[in-house]
Structures are given as structure tokens and as C-alpha cells.
Motif scaffolding. Structure first.
Motif, short mmCIF file in Angstrom:
data_model
loop_
_atom_site.label_atom_id
_atom_site.label_comp_id
_atom_site.label_asym_id
_atom_site.label_seq_id
_atom_site.Cartn_x
_atom_site.Cartn_y
_atom_site.Cartn_z
N THR A 26 5.97 47.56 39.12
CA THR A 26 6.35 48.94 39.40
C THR A 26 7.71 49.32 38.81
N ASP A 27 8.37 48.38 38.14
CA ASP A 27 9.66 48.65 37.52
C ASP A 27 9.49 49.45 36.23
N PRO A 28 10.47 50.31 35.89
CA PRO A 28 10.46 50.94 34.56
C PRO A 28 10.49 49.84 33.49
N ALA A 29 9.63 49.94 32.51
CA ALA A 29 9.55 48.91 31.47
C ALA A 29 10.76 48.97 30.55
N LEU A 30 11.05 47.84 29.90
CA LEU A 30 12.15 47.73 28.96
C LEU A 30 11.62 47.44 27.56
N GLY A 74 -0.75 53.71 21.44
CA GLY A 74 -0.22 54.96 21.95
C GLY A 74 1.28 54.99 21.80
N THR A 75 1.91 55.97 22.40
CA THR A 75 3.35 56.15 22.30
C THR A 75 4.00 56.03 23.68
N VAL A 76 5.08 55.27 23.73
CA VAL A 76 5.89 55.19 24.95
C VAL A 76 7.27 55.75 24.61
N ARG A 77 7.96 56.22 25.64
CA ARG A 77 9.22 56.94 25.39
C ARG A 77 10.33 56.41 26.30
N ALA A 78 11.53 56.39 25.75
CA ALA A 78 12.69 55.95 26.51
C ALA A 78 13.24 57.07 27.38
N SER A 79 13.88 56.67 28.48
CA SER A 79 14.66 57.61 29.28
C SER A 79 16.15 57.40 29.03
N TYR A 96 16.10 49.44 25.84
CA TYR A 96 15.77 50.80 26.24
C TYR A 96 14.96 50.75 27.53
N GLN A 97 15.30 51.62 28.49
CA GLN A 97 14.45 51.78 29.66
C GLN A 97 13.46 52.89 29.38
N THR A 141 6.26 52.64 33.84
CA THR A 141 6.36 51.31 34.43
C THR A 141 5.43 50.35 33.68
N TYR A 142 5.60 49.06 33.95
CA TYR A 142 4.70 48.07 33.35
C TYR A 142 3.26 48.33 33.78
N ALA A 143 3.06 48.67 35.05
CA ALA A 143 1.72 48.93 35.56
C ALA A 143 1.09 50.14 34.88
N GLN A 144 1.89 51.18 34.66
CA GLN A 144 1.37 52.38 34.00
C GLN A 144 0.98 52.10 32.55
N ILE A 145 1.79 51.30 31.87
CA ILE A 145 1.47 50.94 30.47
C ILE A 145 0.18 50.12 30.42
#
Length: 285
Positions: A68-72, A111-116, A131-132, A136-140
Motif C-alpha cells: 500500500t506504499d507509494p512506489a519508488l 503503461g505510464t506511471v507518474r511521479a509526485s 522518485y515517489q 502504490t505497488y498494489a495499484q501498479i
């Protein structure tokens, strides 16, 4: 430093006093008995790696990261969209909306993932950016079926078989860790305890930020960052090795990576970077 194809022509990093032939000594072959007891290598592919506009990278997690953590995303400090950080400069928690192309096992676009934000970046002592992401890992994993690569929390061993996985070029280089460099100096930057490849990993511009994956464990042990292109001494694109006595060695054609186990000592609950954690040795602002 190994950036993009354009970067390869206009801006890499590397240098040394003793000129050594391009081929570093290969690791000693294991005896038949040792080979029979060795672990089978993990299959290495592009799943979890990313392509940046100018470099390579990978979605990574530490042993303590939660789904559930934001992915890096891990890449090089010199791959930042703002350009090279100066010697001594450390960047933390800087907003960023950078996008990354997430790759499938075969190297296609998932697909594309984006940094915050840029959670951490520097070119001092090491050459990393973290990059955060907004996901989350689960969402990816749910959206793309892609799992993050695991960061090893221990120092790699000399002679280890490795794979340098470039999302930018969709190419995998296979070789061994030839040894470790007390200080690697390129231009104004100096890096500590860098990993030197055997000559088979002839990485090029665009491979910067590629995860270096240990063949036995499948874990990330380093991040690819530079190589000596022309035999120059301690200049941009021509790093040099400096030992504890100050002796300088140049290895033309040899490439290097920065170890990543130290990152795991600096990540706390929620995948947050905490430079004050016990055992964290990453440079502070």
C-alpha cells in the motif's frame, strides 16, 4: 555519465594516472564441484524496469515496503529533469510530475506511471535519484500485472554474476562484478565504493539508471551510472579510480555502478526517506 543517445555524444562522466587495458580481469571460473552446488540464476527480464526521457530506471521496493506504499522509481542523480546536481548538492522532497514508461517482461510498454516528487537525489558519494510515484505497488500490479524489483539490503560480492537491464534501450548486459573502487572520480563528482564491471558489460549512453540485478538472487544490488570512454583522466565521461593511498588508475572502456544496499537503511514506514535513521549513510542536504 551514461545518459541518452544524445547524452552519449555530448555529456558522459569518467578518468586516472595509470592507463589499463579495456578488458578487466574476468572473475575466476568456479570449480565443477562449486558449480554443482551453486544456485540456479534467476530469470532476468524487463518487467518492473522503466524508460525515462533520457535514461533508464526501475520500480523498486525495500524489504520493509508495504504493497500500500507509494512506489519508488530508482535512477541516477544525473538523470534528473533539472540537470546534474552539483558536488555536495542533495535534493529531498522536490515536486515532480515526471512520467515513466513501465515495461513488460518482453520490453513492451505496459503503461505510464507518474511521479509526485523527487524523494531523494544526489551525485555526492553516490549517483542516485528516487522518485515517489502517485501509484502504490498494489495499484501498479493490479493495473499492469507488474511487480517492483527488490532492493538487496547487503553489499554484493566480488565476482558475482550480474545483469544490467536498460529500459531505455530494452537491452540486457550480462557480466560480473570485477571489484570495488575506493573512490571513483569524474569531473567535480566523487563516488564511494563503486562497483566495477568486467568488460562484457559495455554499457552506453541511455543505460544510466539501469538496475544492476544479481543473477543468483534476482535482487537489485546497484544502479548503472558511468564508464571511461576515451581513456581520459578523471574528466567528464572519463572517470578514474583513486585508491586509499591516492594512486590513480584509468581503465579505458570499463564501466561502473553505484551500490544501492545503503538506500534500504534510509527508508522508513510509508516508503519515506529518513536520513536520520540509524545506519543511514546517504548524504544529507
Amino acid at each position: 555519465m551514461h545518459r541518452s543517445l544524445v547524452g552519449a555524444l555530448s555529456a558522459l562522466l569518467l578518468g586516472g594516472a595509470t592507463l589499463v587495458s579495456a578488458g578487466a580481469a574476468p572473475a575466476t571460473a568456479a570449480s565443477p564441484a562449486a558449480a554443482s552446488t551453486a544456485k540456479a540464476p534467476k530469470a532476468v527480464n524487463f518487467a518492473g524496469t522503466v524508460a525515462l526521457s533520457n535514461c533508464s530506471g526501475s520500480v523498486v521496493r525495500t524489504p520493509g515496503s508495504a504493497d500500500t506504499d507509494p512506489a519508488l522509481v530508482l535512477s541516477n542523480g544525473h538523470c534528473l529533469e533539472s540537470g546534474f546536481p552539483g558536488a555536495g548538492e542533495v535534493i529531498v522532497n522536490q515536486p515532480s510530475s515526471r512520467s515513466f514508461t513501465l515495461l513488460t517482461a518482453s520490453g513492451g510498454s505496459a503503461g505510464t506511471v507518474r511521479a509526485s516528487k523527487i524523494a531523494y537525489a544526489t551525485m555526492t558519494d553516490t549517483d542516485i535519484s528516487l522518485y515517489q510515484l502517485t501509484s502504490t505497488y498494489a495499484q501498479i500490479q493490479s493495473a499492469y500485472g507488474i511487480k517492483a524489483l527488490q532492493l538487496s539490503d547487503s553489499h554484493p560480492a566480488q565476482g558475482s554474476a550480474i545483469n544490467v537491464v536498460s529500459g531505455y534501450w530494452k537491452k540486457i548486459y550480462s557480466c560480473n562484478i570485477d571489484g570495488f573502487v575506493y573512490r571513483l572520480k569524474e569531473g567535480e563528482w566523487t563516488w564511494k565504493d563503486s562497483a566495477r564491471y568486467t568488460s562484457a558489460c559495455n554499457t552506453i549512453g541511455g543505460t544510466s539508471g539501469s538496475p544492476v540485478v544479481d543473477s543468483a538472487s534476482g535482487k537489485v544490488v546497484a544502479v548503472n551510472n558511468t564508464g571511461n570512454e576515451d581513456g581520459g583522466r578523471c574528466t567528464l565521461n572519463n572517470p578514474c579510480e583513486v585508491d586509499q593511498s591516492g594512486t590513480v588508475t584509468v581503465r579505458k572502456g570499463i564501466n561502473y555502478a553505484q551500490q544501492t544496499y545503503g538506500i534500504t537503511k534510509c527508508v522508513t514506514t510509508g516508503n519515506k526517506i529518513d536520513l536520520n535513521l540509524a545506519g543511514c549513510a546517504l548524504p544529507k542536504p
